[in-house]
Write an enzyme that holds these catalytic residues in place. Structure first.
Site, PDB file in Angstrom:
ATOM      1  N   CYS A 169      11.892   1.870  -1.703  1.00 16.67           N
ATOM      2  CA  CYS A 169      10.727   2.620  -2.201  1.00 16.67           C
ATOM      3  C   CYS A 169       9.451   2.402  -1.384  1.00 16.67           C
ATOM      4  O   CYS A 169       8.445   3.073  -1.627  1.00 16.67           O
ATOM      5  CB  CYS A 169      10.466   2.264  -3.654  1.00 16.67           C
ATOM      6  SG  CYS A 169      11.940   2.355  -4.673  1.00 16.67           S
ATOM      7  N   HIS A 310       1.548   2.243  -7.213  1.00 12.21           N
ATOM      8  CA  HIS A 310       2.995   2.448  -7.152  1.00 12.21           C
ATOM      9  C   HIS A 310       3.453   3.011  -8.491  1.00 12.21           C
ATOM     10  O   HIS A 310       4.247   3.948  -8.530  1.00 12.21           O
ATOM     11  CB  HIS A 310       3.700   1.135  -6.821  1.00 12.21           C
ATOM     12  CG  HIS A 310       5.160   1.274  -6.577  1.00 12.21           C
ATOM     13  ND1 HIS A 310       5.674   2.100  -5.597  1.00 12.21           N
ATOM     14  CD2 HIS A 310       6.234   0.708  -7.193  1.00 12.21           C
ATOM     15  CE1 HIS A 310       6.995   2.047  -5.624  1.00 12.21           C
ATOM     16  NE2 HIS A 310       7.356   1.206  -6.573  1.00 12.21           N
ATOM     17  N   GLU A 321       1.710  -4.858 -11.206  1.00 11.69           N
ATOM     18  CA  GLU A 321       0.714  -4.208 -10.349  1.00 11.69           C
ATOM     19  C   GLU A 321      -0.683  -4.334 -10.938  1.00 11.69           C
ATOM     20  O   GLU A 321      -1.658  -4.557 -10.205  1.00 11.69           O
ATOM     21  CB  GLU A 321       1.078  -2.744 -10.144  1.00 11.69           C
ATOM     22  CG  GLU A 321       0.166  -2.039  -9.145  1.00 11.69           C
ATOM     23  CD  GLU A 321       0.676  -0.684  -8.709  1.00 11.69           C
ATOM     24  OE1 GLU A 321       0.168  -0.153  -7.695  1.00 11.69           O
ATOM     25  OE2 GLU A 321       1.595  -0.143  -9.378  1.00 11.69           O
ATOM     26  N   LYS A 342       3.589   9.443  -9.591  1.00 11.89           N
ATOM     27  CA  LYS A 342       4.952   9.455 -10.142  1.00 11.89           C
ATOM     28  C   LYS A 342       4.993   9.991 -11.572  1.00 11.89           C
ATOM     29  O   LYS A 342       6.052  10.378 -12.055  1.00 11.89           O
ATOM     30  CB  LYS A 342       5.549   8.054 -10.074  1.00 11.89           C
ATOM     31  CG  LYS A 342       5.816   7.552  -8.663  1.00 11.89           C
ATOM     32  CD  LYS A 342       6.419   6.162  -8.676  1.00 11.89           C
ATOM     33  CE  LYS A 342       6.633   5.636  -7.264  1.00 11.89           C
ATOM     34  NZ  LYS A 342       5.361   5.419  -6.524  1.00 11.89           N
ATOM     35  N   HIS A 347       9.881   9.571  -9.100  1.00 16.94           N
ATOM     36  CA  HIS A 347       9.864   8.585  -8.009  1.00 16.94           C
ATOM     37  C   HIS A 347      10.634   9.146  -6.815  1.00 16.94           C
ATOM     38  O   HIS A 347      11.861   9.243  -6.854  1.00 16.94           O
ATOM     39  CB  HIS A 347      10.492   7.292  -8.502  1.00 16.94           C
ATOM     40  CG  HIS A 347      10.254   6.123  -7.603  1.00 16.94           C
ATOM     41  ND1 HIS A 347       9.828   6.231  -6.296  1.00 16.94           N
ATOM     42  CD2 HIS A 347      10.392   4.777  -7.838  1.00 16.94           C
ATOM     43  CE1 HIS A 347       9.715   5.043  -5.760  1.00 16.94           C
ATOM     44  NE2 HIS A 347      10.046   4.140  -6.679  1.00 16.94           N
ATOM     45  N   PHE A 406      12.497  -2.197  -4.476  1.00 15.12           N
ATOM     46  CA  PHE A 406      13.627  -3.073  -4.743  1.00 15.12           C
ATOM     47  C   PHE A 406      13.845  -3.931  -3.500  1.00 15.12           C
ATOM     48  O   PHE A 406      13.735  -3.467  -2.365  1.00 15.12           O
ATOM     49  CB  PHE A 406      14.891  -2.255  -5.003  1.00 15.12           C
ATOM     50  CG  PHE A 406      15.040  -1.789  -6.430  1.00 15.12           C
ATOM     51  CD1 PHE A 406      13.987  -1.889  -7.324  1.00 15.12           C
ATOM     52  CD2 PHE A 406      16.234  -1.255  -6.868  1.00 15.12           C
ATOM     53  CE1 PHE A 406      14.131  -1.469  -8.641  1.00 15.12           C
ATOM     54  CE2 PHE A 406      16.392  -0.829  -8.182  1.00 15.12           C
ATOM     55  CZ  PHE A 406      15.339  -0.941  -9.076  1.00 15.12           C
TER      56      PHE A 406
END
Length: 419
Positions: A169, A310, A321, A342, A347, A406
């Site tokens: 990502c 994010h 975050e 998002k 995503h 990830f």
């Protein structure tokens, strides 16, 4: 150090088939999440996605037979790249080929497991050993991660650096950042950079569902599924698409009178070294990457007005975050505008960071910060200004763009207005 500016943008996303439409829908708070139709998902626990719709490769891709081997994600990427290059006028008047390059984030191609199952069954049924031999050799090319990047390089006529990055990502964040570095250090004058991805396959939807990472229970109301920073968030929504940028050395762009849209001021990358799928609760990794990008930018924490988060809509990521933003900005964090694209697009995985950069450029140029839709009741400890539901008029001097992946990889970029 050489200065780096953005001179062209292209996009194929769930919010639009070009950059202008994508930005318009971001600003309007429109959702691109809907029923998933890429494959028959009857019986799947999740049947929604941020899917690109009405995309016609014959109209958007260069009329060259060699591009027919592009994967779905690769088609999005090449179309976005062609738009960005046209907007920048890079093909007609850009630097010579050896001063141009391509850096793209994308997922590593893998075999179609359903196809392999079908082949195995055919061998059992017919007893013939030539079932494999009768498969099209082009299948090997379709899954090649480098093919879309090579196609983009051919359109541009680039013979300089070519970089394909697969860091999940944060892939397009790394690609844009590394392209920025190559120009900064004199290895290129112009780079096509961004990301493309399409993890809307049956294998990805099933895999992320089994991980418990996807939002469930929204099949009757898909647009409400992605809920970053909301107390009822339950997981992210898979998306797909591509966003590409033309990055250029400032004086090179000025010499050819290119449209200068924004300037990249800072970049950093870190690794959490914690868990594969979770962000650390204390914000470690994210804190360091944001501090690094801000330090390089020279604008200082007090010069950042907007954080493009994010913001995945997963419980752990949104909390981590937020904690990290508070640690980096202190009490000044409550002055910031923070929002997540998002919430509208889902995503875009390897292309997610590039969509965030598009949102940042749009916010700076239009003095309008896109919202976080579906944000109705703040989650515990999530008390920043997430620009809930409606875009906010605001002068944005500089924006900080986050991407966390990830595996624990993180990137942050700082974007400012055109010099």
């Amino acid at each position: 150090m050489r200065r780096v500016v953005i001179t062209g943008i292209g996009a194929v996303t769930p919010l639009g088939l070009d950059a202008a439409t994508t930005w318009s829908n971001l600003a309007a708070g429109n959702s691109g999440v809907g029923p998933l139709t890429v494959f028959d998902c009857t019986g799947f626990p999740v049947r929604i996605a941020g899917q690109v719709r009405d995309f016609d490769p014959a109209r958007r891709l260069p009329a060259t037979a060699k591009w027919r081997h592009l994967s779905r994600a690769g088609q999005f990427g090449v179309a976005a790249a062609a738009e960005a290059l046209a907007a920048a006028g890079a093909v007609a008047s850009g630097p010579p080929g050896d001063a141009c390059g391509v850096a793209m984030g994308g997922s590593v191609g893998r075999p179609d497991l359903r196809l392999l199952v079908d082949i195995g069954r055919a061998r059992e049924t017919t007893g013939r050993a030539d079932v494999f031999e009768r498969q099209a050799p082009s299948l090997t090319l379709t899954g090649n991660q480098n093919l879309p990047v090579a196609a983009m390089a051919r359109i541009l006529g680039a013979t300089g650096p070519m970089v394909g990055i697969s860091t999940a990502c944060s892939g397009s964040g790394h690609a844009i950042g590394e392209a920025y570095r190559l120009i900064q250090e004199g290895d290129a004058d112009l780079m096509l950079a961004g990301g493309y991805d399409s993890l809307t396959s049956w294998l990805d939807v099933l895999g992320f569902s089994l991980l418990g990472a996807l939002a469930t229970g929204y099949e009757d109301d898909p647009t409400r599924a992605s809920r970053p920073f909301d107390s009822t968030r339950s997981g992210f929504v898979l998306g797909e698409g591509a966003v590409a940028f033309v990055l250029e050395e400032l004086e090179s762009a000025r010499r050819r009178d290119a449209p200068i849209l924004a300037e990249i001021l800072g970049y950093a990358a870190t690794l959490n070294a914690w868990r594969i799928t979770d962000s650390p609760p204390d914000g470690n990794g994210a804190v360091q990457v944001m501090e690094g990008a801000i330090a390089e930018s020279g604008v200082g924490a007090d010069g950042i007005d907007y954080v493009v988060a994010h913001g995945t809509s997963t419980p752990g990521n949104d909390e981590s975050e937020t904690v990290a933003i508070k640690k980096v900005f202190g009490d000044d964090a409550y002055r910031l505008l923070v929002s997540s694209p998002k919430s509208m697009a889902g995503h875009l995985t390897a292309a997610g960071a590039a969509l965030n950069v598009l949102a940042a450029v749009g916010a700076i140029r239009n003095s309008l910060v896109p919202p976080t839709i579906n944000h109705e009741t703040p989650g515990r400890g999530l008390d920043l200004d997430y620009v809930p539901r409606t875009a906010r008029p605001a002068a944005v001097r500089a924006a900080l763009i986050n991407a966390f992946a990830f595996g624990g990889t993180n990137t942050s970029l700082v974007i400012g207005g055109a010099p």
